[in-house]
Design an enzyme around this catalytic site. Structure first.
Site, PDB file in Angstrom:
ATOM      1  N   HIS A  82     -87.951   9.732 -23.541  1.00 26.03           N
ATOM      2  CA  HIS A  82     -89.217  10.158 -22.929  1.00 26.03           C
ATOM      3  C   HIS A  82     -89.139  11.591 -22.395  1.00 26.03           C
ATOM      4  CE1 HIS A  82     -87.582   8.805 -18.914  1.00 26.03           C
ATOM      5  NE2 HIS A  82     -88.300   9.843 -18.517  1.00 26.03           N
TER       6      HIS A  82
ATOM      7  N   ASP B 170     -85.554   3.728 -25.038  1.00 26.44           N
ATOM      8  CA  ASP B 170     -85.736   5.048 -24.426  1.00 26.44           C
ATOM      9  C   ASP B 170     -84.388   5.767 -24.390  1.00 26.44           C
ATOM     10  OD1 ASP B 170     -86.761   7.219 -23.105  1.00 26.44           O
ATOM     11  OD2 ASP B 170     -86.791   6.248 -21.128  1.00 26.44           O
TER      12      ASP B 170
ATOM     13  N   GLY C 229     -86.691  13.089 -12.345  1.00 25.42           N
ATOM     14  CA  GLY C 229     -85.710  14.171 -12.504  1.00 25.42           C
ATOM     15  C   GLY C 229     -84.323  13.644 -12.826  1.00 25.42           C
TER      16      GLY C 229
ATOM     17  N   SER D 228     -84.016  11.039 -14.857  1.00 25.60           N
ATOM     18  CA  SER D 228     -84.168  10.422 -16.171  1.00 25.60           C
ATOM     19  C   SER D 228     -83.215  11.039 -17.177  1.00 25.60           C
ATOM     20  CB  SER D 228     -85.589  10.652 -16.685  1.00 25.60           C
ATOM     21  OG  SER D 228     -86.438   9.726 -16.107  1.00 25.60           O
ATOM     22  N   GLY D 229     -82.720  10.211 -18.065  1.00 22.22           N
ATOM     23  CA  GLY D 229     -81.799  10.689 -19.098  1.00 22.22           C
ATOM     24  C   GLY D 229     -80.363  10.731 -18.621  1.00 22.22           C
TER      25      GLY D 229
HETATM   26  C1  4AZ Z   1     -88.800   9.322 -13.534  1.00 22.21           C
HETATM   27  O1  4AZ Z   1     -89.996   9.542 -13.356  1.00 22.21           O
HETATM   28  C2  4AZ Z   1     -88.201   8.111 -12.900  1.00 22.21           C
HETATM   29  N1  4AZ Z   1     -86.754   4.566  -9.722  1.00 22.21           N
HETATM   30  C3  4AZ Z   1     -86.897   7.805 -13.098  1.00 22.21           C
HETATM   31  C4  4AZ Z   1     -86.361   6.670 -12.522  1.00 22.21           C
HETATM   32  C5  4AZ Z   1     -87.131   5.875 -11.720  1.00 22.21           C
HETATM   33  C6  4AZ Z   1     -88.447   6.172 -11.484  1.00 22.21           C
HETATM   34  C7  4AZ Z   1     -89.002   7.300 -12.072  1.00 22.21           C
HETATM   35  C8  4AZ Z   1     -86.546   4.643 -11.108  1.00 22.21           C
HETATM   36  O2  4AZ Z   1     -88.100  10.052 -14.207  1.00 22.21           O
END
Ligand code: 4AZ
Length: 849
Positions: A87, A139, A241, A243-244
């Site tokens: 994503h 993902d 932030g 993520s990944g």
């Molecule tokens: C995001 O938006 C995100 N609490 C990543 C992880 C989580 C929520 C949002 C999990 O990248």
């Protein structure tokens, strides 16, 4: 966002150094696959609720940049390969060009050692074909670097698990990243990489949590290839932030990447653990993508000693309940904090976390110099606490009554039954109309004037609260948008009618037995009712930013009712200069349909209709109140707040004594209207609200009603539909008997017998703006003739002071209606005309013409 700044600072920091951080052009590492040593951090050695990492402890952590800022995390799995989340690279359904991305390796922080940092261009981004949306799984993404990473201290790959590798639920693992430290709260400078311990949750436990309706009533179905890590009670989590980035677990002395940070509902919320892409099930896909690449990722087999699935303890479904807002007895608040500052009276605030007390800024007149001498008293603590820090709301000036301050205790207190923190609402919290609330002392609040029950209140609907206080034609914020005000209405209206001058209060509202600090009112409110409280939910983000651990809770009750379904924007009817009048929404919780309709009980058992025209005044027909020949002033009581079907619970009815009767002087002996002065004001509420007054001129054409009672015994309010006749028609019909200032109406078919007339019912119309205006009161003994109030505007306004006369709208005169001659057959020579069908038909035609 901070991510943008992050890159700028990294670049500023590294640019003076000679050329070492350009896209790497070094030749591939000499290591062969068997030698690729993975999952070993340097021996030296956000994530929500995490902490700074030691430099070099997570050498596979990468920062992925696009457009000059950190966007996502990732992990180095081989010299030329980075694993991340799909994503991060897909916008509007399409994969973004690899050339837009750079991979930062060996980063610890803006301040950290720079000599290990490498920046690599991306040659290709690979995403599984079946990826579409995070909630549907798969993902993950692989980034092929344009040039391989130079492995060394601070830059090393992580180990990957085989498809068969099992990580026991309950195992404590680590997630890392530079993401937000709370929802919408970026990692502060100097952006040190954060790590947090998260427990692996089994599929059943995670599904159990996500099957419980949570924020916005959402639930979620966990799919194969996903895993959850975190805690039912929340508070530790990944966030935007992160993520990944990797979720790693130790096994046999090496760190394996078990998950890829993917998504969640908010960050750190109760019963909403982070959702990760499980790496092991994607072994085959990863192997296929990296095929031929030397050295490739290290998929290591599970260490022998690791537990196998069947030996794991069975997971139970543990829903976490709120840790805040529990009070054994309403009125004894375990979060009540008394701040003692030498030389002034105690200030009441609320404990919002282990270490922080929220209080009004108005308690502290000057910026504090000597916190040493301050003391905070909390329930069930052996002695007072000391104050270490004082943080004022950015917008708070020292005399700004609505400002807030946070006081940090010098040592955290253990939270238990007492002291305990109060729950705070998220910005989108919607306190349901009818919620049970209480007032609590706030600031320099005086003790409650009487036993606690008096402080019980019920929340008004957003429509009422907003329109009572809102501006002319203002639109009402829909549920889920932060309200401008919260208005509780009191059940014990009578006693609470005493003023609590000089008091300041906070509003606590209960959901499923949990108390939220919903609003604050930090100025002397006098007797004004309903009290409007400034909603605290707009300050939630600031409080949670400062305290990094206040208990922001999701809404616990989700029945948004008809108001929540309302999609069209609601607007308030116009106000007069004295505030709201004539409000009557279609459905209101209290069930009072005509909040201005009063029962006027006169000595001798007679009951007349009265109309509340201002907080302290009721208008009635003189002939009903004062009987001819009476020599004494009658004893009169006024009741408001009766619903149509049945009398409301006691709490909604209000009564007042009449202390004087005022009649206009200029009309001599028989003035038709009387103003009754009440013993004390009745402040606006859905059960008692003044009507608007018609200033004279042409009445609204449609929607006029005679409002009275079916009979004068049980006094169930009824309304009969009428049309107001033009003065010319009226004169024709009532030749010879029409008193000045009188107008007449025609009842809709079958409506004329609905209300009895001895109580002298009023005539009201609904304006186009949607509010209700009083046109007149019935003339003695008549159903059709009404004394207009317009001609009495001067007398009423002077006597009452706050009468809601509307601005004259449109033409002050009736349109000329043809000749002055009466239509044939209508010019009766007797008193009341006969309502024959032919007559009614003719009138209907004339009115519509
Ligand atoms: C995001 O938006 C995100 N609490 C990543 C992880 C989580 C929520 C949002 C999990 O990248």
């Amino acid at each position: 966002m901070s991510q943008h700044l992050f890159l700028s600072l990294v670049i500023v920091a590294i640019s003076p150094l000679p050329g070492g951080f350009q896209h790497s052009d070094v030749s591939p590492t000499q290591e062969n696959p068997a030698d690729l040593d993975c999952g070993l951090p340097e021996p030296s050695s956000r994530i929500v609720g995490g902490s700074d990492v030691q430099p070099g402890s997570w050498p596979w952590q990468v920062s992925l940049h696009q457009g000059g800022g950190h966007i996502c995390g990732g992990s180095l799995i081989a010299p030329s390969w980075v694993l991340s989340a799909a994503h991060c690279f897909i916008r509007n359904g399409t994969l973004e060009p690899a050339a837009e991305w750079s991979v930062f390796l060996g980063v610890h922080s803006h301040d950290g050692p720079l000599d290990n940092i490498q920046v690599h261009a991306v040659a290709a981004i690979l995403v599984p074909d079946n990826y579409s949306r995070v909630e549907l799984g798969s993902d993950l993404a692989l980034l092929r670097l344009a040039s391989p990473a130079r492995l060394g201290p601070g830059v090393r790959p992580v180990c990957l698990p085989r498809a068969s590798h099992h990580f026991a639920h309950g195992k404590t693992c680590r997630a890392t990243g530079w993401g937000d430290v709370q929802e919408a709260d970026p990692l502060p400078l100097p952006w040190v990489l954060q790590e947090v311990e998260l427990r692996l949750l089994g599929e059943a436990a995670c599904q159990c949590l996500y099957s419980r309706p949570g924020p916005f009533n959402l639930t979620f179905q966990l799919l194969p290839g996903m895993l959850c890590a975190g805690y039912p009670e929340g508070r530790k989590d990944t966030c935007q932030g992160d993520s990944g980035g990797p979720l790693v677990c130790e096994d046999g002395g090496r760190w394996f990447q078990v998950g890829i940070t993917s998504f969640g509902f908010g960050c750190g919320r109760r019963n909403r653990p982070g959702v990760f892409t499980a790496v092991a099930p994607f072994e085959a896909w990863i192997q296929e993508q990296v095929m031929g690449s030397e050295p490739g990722p290290a998929f290591l087999s599970q260490a022998q000693k690791s537990q196998a699935g069947p030996q794991e303890p069975r997971e139970n479904c543990t829903i976490a309940l709120p840790e805040c807002g529990k009070a054994p007895r309403p009125g004894t608040w375990p979060w009540e904090a008394q701040v003692m500052v030498p030389g002034s009276r105690p200030c009441h605030g609320a404990l919002v976390s282990e270490s922080w007390v929220l209080a009004p800024a108005s308690c502290f007149l000057d910026p504090p110099l000597d916190l040493e001498a301050w003391r905070v008293f909390l329930p069930s603590r052996p002695g007072p606490e000391r104050v270490a820090h004082f943080v004022a709301h950015e917008n708070a000036s020292w005399d700004d009554a609505s400002g807030l301050v946070l006081l940090q205790l010098s040592a955290p207190v253990n939270l238990s039954a007492a002291p305990r923190a109060v729950c705070l609402p998220h910005p989108d919290h919607y306190f349901l109309p009818g919620s049970r609330c209480r007032l609590a002392r706030w600031g320099r609040g005086e003790p409650a004037p009487a036993p606690g029950a008096q402080l019980e209140a019920e929340l008004l609907s957003g429509w009422w609260c907003h329109c009572l206080y809102g501006r002319r034609g203002a639109s009402v914020p829909p549920p889920g948008d932060p309200p401008h005000a919260l208005c509780p209405t009191y059940r014990e209206e009578e006693e609470a009618g005493r003023c609590w001058n000089g008091s300041s209060w906070s509003l606590l509202c209960r959901e499923e037995g949990t108390w939220f600090l919903a609003g604050i009112r930090d100025f002397p409110s006098g007797c004004l009712r309903p009290r409007a409280f400034s909603p605290l939910q707009t300050h939630g983000p600031w409080i949670s930013h400062v305290t990094q651990g206040a208990y922001l809770e999701d809404q616990l009750i989700w029945d948004w009712g008809p108001e929540g379904d309302e999609t069209e924007t609601q607007t308030c009817p116009p106000h007069t200069e004295h505030g709201a009048c004539g409000l009557r929404p279609k459905a209101i919780a209290a069930g009072v349909l005509w909040p201005w309709l009063a029962e006027v009980h006169v000595t001798g058992g007679r009951v007349c209709t009265g109309i509340l025209v201002a907080p302290g005044w009721v208008l009635a027909a003189t002939h009903c109140i004062l009987r001819l020949g009476a020599t004494t002033v009658p004893y009169i009581e006024v009741y408001l707040g009766r619903s149509e079907a049945s009398p409301l619970p006691q709490g909604h009815q209000v009564s007042r004594l009449v202390i004087s009767i005022r009649l206009p002087r200029h009309l001599g002996l028989g003035p038709p209207l009387a103003l009754l002065e009440l013993s004390s004001r009745i402040e606006p509420s859905p059960s008692a609200l003044p009507v608007c007054l018609h200033p004279g001129g042409v009445p609204p054409r449609d929607s006029c009603w005679v409002l009275g009672w079916k009979n004068s015994q049980d006094r169930v309010p009824v309304a009969a539909t009428v049309s107001i006749l033009t003065p010319r028609l009226c004169r024709c019909l009532y030749q010879g008997i029409l008193p000045p200032g009188t107008f007449c109406v025609l009842y809709a078919e079958g409506q004329e017998d609905r209300c009895e007339v001895t109580s002298a019912p009023p005539l009201l119309c609904q304006t186009e703006g949607g509010h209700w205006v009083l046109m007149g009161m019935a003339v003695r003994g008549s159903r059709e003739l009404f004394t207009a109030i317009g001609p009495e505007e001067a007398w009423i306004s002077q006597t009452v002071g706050e009468a809601h006369f509307l601005n004259p709208g449109g033409s002050p005169y009736w349109p000329p209606g043809g000749s002055d001659l009466c239509p044939p057959d209508l010019a009766g020579d007797s008193g009341s005309p006969k309502a024959t069908p032919l007559f009614l038909l003719l009138l209907a035609v004339l009115i519509q013409g």
